[in-house]
Write a protein that holds these residues in place. Structure first.
Motif, PDB file in Angstrom:
ATOM      1  N   SER A  80       3.675 -12.040  14.678  1.00 28.38           N
ATOM      2  CA  SER A  80       2.963 -11.510  13.509  1.00 28.38           C
ATOM      3  C   SER A  80       3.111  -9.995  13.431  1.00 28.38           C
ATOM      4  CB  SER A  80       1.465 -11.844  13.595  1.00 28.38           C
ATOM      5  OG  SER A  80       1.309 -13.214  13.707  1.00 28.38           O
ATOM      6  N   ARG A  81       2.871  -9.339  14.579  1.00 23.06           N
ATOM      7  CA  ARG A  81       2.929  -7.872  14.577  1.00 23.06           C
ATOM      8  C   ARG A  81       4.319  -7.410  14.146  1.00 23.06           C
ATOM      9  NH1 ARG A  81       2.882  -5.228  20.244  1.00 23.06           N
ATOM     10  NH2 ARG A  81       5.065  -5.841  20.008  1.00 23.06           N
ATOM     11  N   ASN A  82       5.362  -8.002  14.707  1.00 21.99           N
ATOM     12  CA  ASN A  82       6.720  -7.547  14.389  1.00 21.99           C
ATOM     13  C   ASN A  82       7.148  -7.954  12.979  1.00 21.99           C
ATOM     14  OD1 ASN A  82       6.862  -6.374  16.836  1.00 21.99           O
ATOM     15  ND2 ASN A  82       7.977  -8.039  17.824  1.00 21.99           N
ATOM     16  N   PHE A  83       6.661  -9.115  12.532  1.00 24.62           N
ATOM     17  CA  PHE A  83       7.026  -9.571  11.181  1.00 24.62           C
ATOM     18  C   PHE A  83       6.391  -8.667  10.122  1.00 24.62           C
ATOM     19  CE2 PHE A  83       6.334 -12.351   7.433  1.00 24.62           C
ATOM     20  CZ  PHE A  83       7.638 -12.760   7.207  1.00 24.62           C
ATOM     21  N   TYR A  84       5.079  -8.425  10.253  1.00 28.94           N
ATOM     22  CA  TYR A  84       4.373  -7.695   9.199  1.00 28.94           C
ATOM     23  C   TYR A  84       4.522  -6.168   9.308  1.00 28.94           C
ATOM     24  CZ  TYR A  84       2.113 -12.058   7.843  1.00 28.94           C
ATOM     25  OH  TYR A  84       1.879 -13.330   7.397  1.00 28.94           O
ATOM     26  N   THR A  85       4.559  -5.658  10.548  1.00 26.07           N
ATOM     27  CA  THR A  85       4.532  -4.189  10.667  1.00 26.07           C
ATOM     28  C   THR A  85       5.886  -3.595  11.033  1.00 26.07           C
ATOM     29  OG1 THR A  85       4.015  -4.091  13.030  1.00 26.07           O
ATOM     30  CG2 THR A  85       2.150  -4.356  11.516  1.00 26.07           C
ATOM     31  N   HIS A  86       6.853  -4.438  11.320  1.00 22.32           N
ATOM     32  CA  HIS A  86       8.162  -3.921  11.709  1.00 22.32           C
ATOM     33  C   HIS A  86       9.265  -4.458  10.802  1.00 22.32           C
ATOM     34  CE1 HIS A  86      10.257  -2.246  15.549  1.00 22.32           C
ATOM     35  NE2 HIS A  86      10.658  -1.674  14.446  1.00 22.32           N
TER      36      HIS A  86
END
Lengths: 360, 534
Positions: free
Chosen positions: B463-469
């Protein structure tokens, strides 16, 4: 006269060997010629067999949960003569128990505990407890399923002892449940504590037997016959006559044990598994009476009844002396063989009944 | 009975006992012989002596460890000697295609899943493998292949050869292969990738047949499970069974699988250790009879304290309930329904041979077989609900992250916003790690009940890498290429899904929460976490 070579050789020892023979000898009544008077000595000889085979087993056995079962399997399958020696040990134990009970029945029905032979009887009852302890710890050491669950059941029974139950259980299995120290405790009991007790009380037992002498069993007619026989033939000697009978019976039994060890070698059941409770927890046949009693009267009451029965057995000569002897003269009328036979049949029937009852 | 008669009987009994003991000694000798006896065949005696005990000059053995390992194994007991594996069957022994002396060509139709085997011929004659050399008067090979093992273990070898394991080196052209060989450098591929996937074995120099061939150092030593061997076959039995003891036990231990199935991209070993299965294994391994002979280690019969990787994926299962039990297999995919490896998970279809033989069952039957393993220790409802939880995790990954990220990444390439050279831009790495690292961790974690790998090492990082990266980087690339609005529109359309339901289900939270929504959420959390729960 020139002394013989043997006598010269014996001079090397600072003891008079001949006098030892004389000391070993004891004047015995002729009634002891009966074969069942060999059963007591037979237990001692079987203990020697157990000690010798047990020492050999100890060369390989390691009393740790991780290694116990594997080392027993190794002894049975790989060690030279291991399977045979283990089988001798197992069959020897079975016959030791059989002859222990037969000896007790013989002593009981011939009223050999009377005439102040209390010490021999009481030491004998302790020896019975020690021998059953040997049997129990012995099959615990295999660390198969039966071993594990026998320890568990016994420890739980111990916990029912009034006041000291939990302490006794903790001392027995080194904690609240079976753990890595339990097995080494069983091993210490089996090879150190119990043999010491057996030798100690065995000596006490023999001391009392020698001190008080053998009882002359039977009724008045038997006593008169014995007197006539002694007058005609002299006394019956412990050495060499009775010792030869002991040796003969023991060798015969050893042959039977060796043949059984070959034909029905000691087996190893499934390895101990705390996760799998066996459908039937099956004790060895000689524990059926205890097991059955606890099934009939579960919990603390059963343990207390067992304790009372044990005390009654231990103090039987006292009970008998003060309460039963007057009745006995009318009841037995001195026919001890009949009593012996009925005693054995009664035990056999009881064990069979317990076997069927327990569905084991 | 007189004393004399007693003495005679004692003598007779003593003789009888001596006879019985004599019988015991006689039979004991037989027992010892039947016991663990190493059988050294004449053609292997020289090898054992020279390599193990004493070389020809009278000095110590050349490599005694190899011989000691062999002696410790079942092969030594069964009389399978050095020459049975390192020697070669004579020409004309059985079918040439089965003779490991000759080179074969294996091909794999990835669409149908079928593998073909052809004998390589020259002028109508089979071609001998190029690394046969003459040693002490015998023609031998160093590189032993599954075709040799198949001479005795036919069924096991066939199952293994047909499995994904044996095809592990066929990843030429994959992004992993490109990364190792080009981006990182050949040494990384040789020491890393190839040691698990397997190398394509090659002879670097071979002066004459009297000396051993020198294998190319970028291909040997290698025990990768999909190694392409000098006889053209695929696979390496040593990968799991470790030479020269070839123990069944080592293959049953999860530590063995952990050589390759670990790390950020496929941490199956770590997941197993975290799971209840792994905990039970650590506690009970000593009771699990892991050393039983091959094929005789049956869950539900010989042990049930814990499973290992081998138990569930390969091991035999005792009959239980309405299930007939399972035979041992050497195909690791035989009981797996989902494939959790690719960018988007799917269920590989059945593989049916041309003659109708089922090489790989359909996914629902593979799942049924796996459930039959689980049901040895768990109930129906337990297993059914586990599979519902697992399927939901895979579908969540596929629909929320897998499919959208693949679509967006492909769009960037199609629109020329990024080039098609792999792994030369930051977005390549971000996208790669989304599915190859955290995406797999989440799915593998769910498949083997490792909660931390599902959550913190899995869906959280996903989630972190999909949405913020990933998504911000895509937008940035779109802006740089002057296609910001197009890219934004594509992302929006992709995340919404064909009917807008995906947005509602998965991504709507990114719009932010109104005061009422925040209050509703707070109230829900209070209900859930209040004392006593709901």
């Amino acid at each position: 006269m020139k002394p013989s070579r043997q006598s010269e050789w014996l001079k090397a020892f600072p003891i008079d060997i001949k006098s030892l023979y004389e000391k070993a000898d004891e004047a015995l009544p002729h009634s002891i010629k009966r074969w069942w008077w060999c059963w007591g000595g037979l237990i001692g000889l079987l203990f020697l067999l157990q000690a010798m085979t047990g020492l050999l087993l100890a060369f390989y056995y390691r009393a740790e949960p991780e290694t116990a079962y594997a080392t027993v399997s190794f002894i049975s399958e790989h060690a030279r003569f291991g399977g045979f020696i283990r089988s001798l040990h197992q069959w020897g134990a079975t016959f030791m128990i059989i002859f222990l009970f037969m000896h007790m029945v013989r002593v009981f029905v011939t009223t050999a505990f009377r005439e102040y032979r209390w010490g021999a009887w009481m030491a004998g009852v302790i020896l019975m407890g020690v021998t059953l302890g040997f049997a129990f710890t012995g099959y615990s050491l295999v660390y198969e399923q039966r071993s594990y669950w026998a320890i568990t059941v016994t420890a739980n029974i111990m916990a029912y002892l009034p006041l000291i139950g939990n302490t006794a259980k903790h001392m027995f299995i080194a904690g609240n449940e079976i753990n890595s120290n339990t097995l080494s405790r069983m091993y210490a009991l089996h090879v150190q504590i119990l043999p010491t007790l057996l030798i100690l009380f065995g000596l006490v037992h023999i001391f009392f037997v020698r001190l008080m002498g053998m009882i002359l069993p039977g009724n008045q007619r038997d006593i008169e016959q014995e007197k006539a026989l002694t007058a005609r033939e002299g006394v019956y000697h412990f050495y060499p006559d009775h010792l030869a009978s002991e040796a003969l019976v023991f060798l015969y039994l050893l042959l039977v044990i060796a043949l059984l060890a070959i034909s029905f070698p000691a087996l190893t059941g499934p390895q101990a598994d705390p996760l799998v409770t066996p459908e039937h927890i099956k004790p060895e046949w000689y524990f059926f009476p205890f097991f059955h009693l606890l099934k009939l009267v579960p919990g603390a009451a059963g343990v207390i009844i067992m304790g009372i029965l044990g005390m009654l057995l231990f103090f039987w000569p006292v009970v008998d002396h003060y309460f039963l002897q007057p009745l006995d003269k009318k009841f037995w009328k001195g026919r001890f063989e009949t009593g012996l036979l009925f005693g054995l049949i009664a035990i056999g029937f009881y064990l069979f009944w317990a076997y069927v009852e327990l569905k084991v | 009975m007189s004393l004399q008669l007693k003495q005679i009987i004692i003598a007779i009994l003593s003789m009888a006992i001596i006879l019985v003991l004599g019988y015991v000694v006689f039979t004991e000798k037989e027992h010892q012989l039947a016991d663990r006896q190493i059988k050294i065949k004449p053609d292997s005696a020289g090898c054992v002596r020279c390599h193990g005990e004493q070389n020809k000059e009278g000095g110590p053995g050349i490599d005694p460890g190899i011989v000691m390992q062999w002696k410790a194994g079942v092969h030594a007991e069964q009389g399978v000697g050095c020459m049975d594996c390192h020697g070669l069957p004579p020409a004309g022994t059985g079918k040439d295609i089965l003779n490991p002396r000759y080179v074969v060509l294996r091909t794999w139709d990835k669409k149908s899943g079928l593998k073909e085997l052809q004998l390589v011929t020259e002028n109508g004659k089979p071609v001998e493998r190029p690394d046969i050399w003459e040693h002490e008067g015998a023609r031998i090979i160093t590189n032993v292949t599954p075709r040799t093992c198949a001479r005795c273990h036919e069924k096991s070898a066939k199952e293994f050869i047909d499995s994904r394991h044996a095809s592990a080196a066929q990843f030429i052209g994959s992004i992993d292969n490109f990364l190792g060989r080009f981006v990182e450098g050949p040494a990384a591929a040789n020491n890393g990738c190839q040691q698990c996937h397997g190398s394509v074995l090659r002879v670097a120099s071979f002066e004459d047949e009297k000396k051993p061939p020198i294998y190319a150092p970028d291909t040997w030593p290698n025990t990768g499970v999909g190694r392409v061997n000098m006889d053209g076959s695929w696979g390496s039995c040593t990968a799991c069974h470790s030479r020269h003891e070839f123990s069944a036990e080592v293959a049953r231990r999860p530590e063995n699988c952990g050589k390759c199935h670990m790390g950020p991209d496929h941490p199956q070993y770590e997941i197993f250790c975290e799971s209840k299965h792994g905990i039970a294994y650590v506690k009970n391994a000593h009771q699990m009879k892991l050393n039983l002979p091959g094929g005789k280690w049956v869950v539900g019969k010989d042990y049930a304290q814990a499973p290992t990787c081998s138990t569930c994926h390969l091991g035999p299962v005792a009959p239980h309930g309405n299930y007939p039990g399972l035979e041992i297999t050497h195909d690791v995919g035989a009981r797996i329904s989902w494939t959790l490896r690719p960018k988007v998970s799917d269920m590989p279809p059945a593989i049916i041979d041309k003659d109708g033989t089922v090489l790989l069952k359909p996914p629902e039957e593979r799942r049924k077989d796996m459930m039959s393993v689980c049901l040895t220790c768990h109930s129906d409802n337990w297993i059914e609900n586990f599979y519902i939880q697992f399927d939901q995790a895979v579908e969540l990954y596929n629909n929320k992250y897998g499919k959208p990220s693949v679509a967006i990444y492909t769009y960037l390439q199609k629109e020329g916003i990024i080039d098609k050279t792999p792994m030369n831009e930051e977005i390549d790495y971000v996208f790669f790690e989304l599915w190859h690292h955290e995406g797999r961790r989440a799915r593998h974690g769910a498949s083997m009940m490792g909660p931390d790998y599902v959550q913190w090492h899995g869906f959280y990082e996903l989630s972190r890498n999909f949405y913020t990266h990933f998504l911000p980087l895509v937008m940035e690339l779109g802006e740089k290429a002057g296609k910001a609005r197009q890219v934004e529109h594509f992302i929006d359309q992709t995340l919404r899904g064909p009917d807008g339901k995906d947005w509602e289900k998965y991504h709507r939270w990114t719009e932010g929460l109104s005061k009422e929504q925040r209050e509703a959420m707070l109230s829900w959390e209070q209900d859930v976490y209040r004392e006593g729960g709901v």
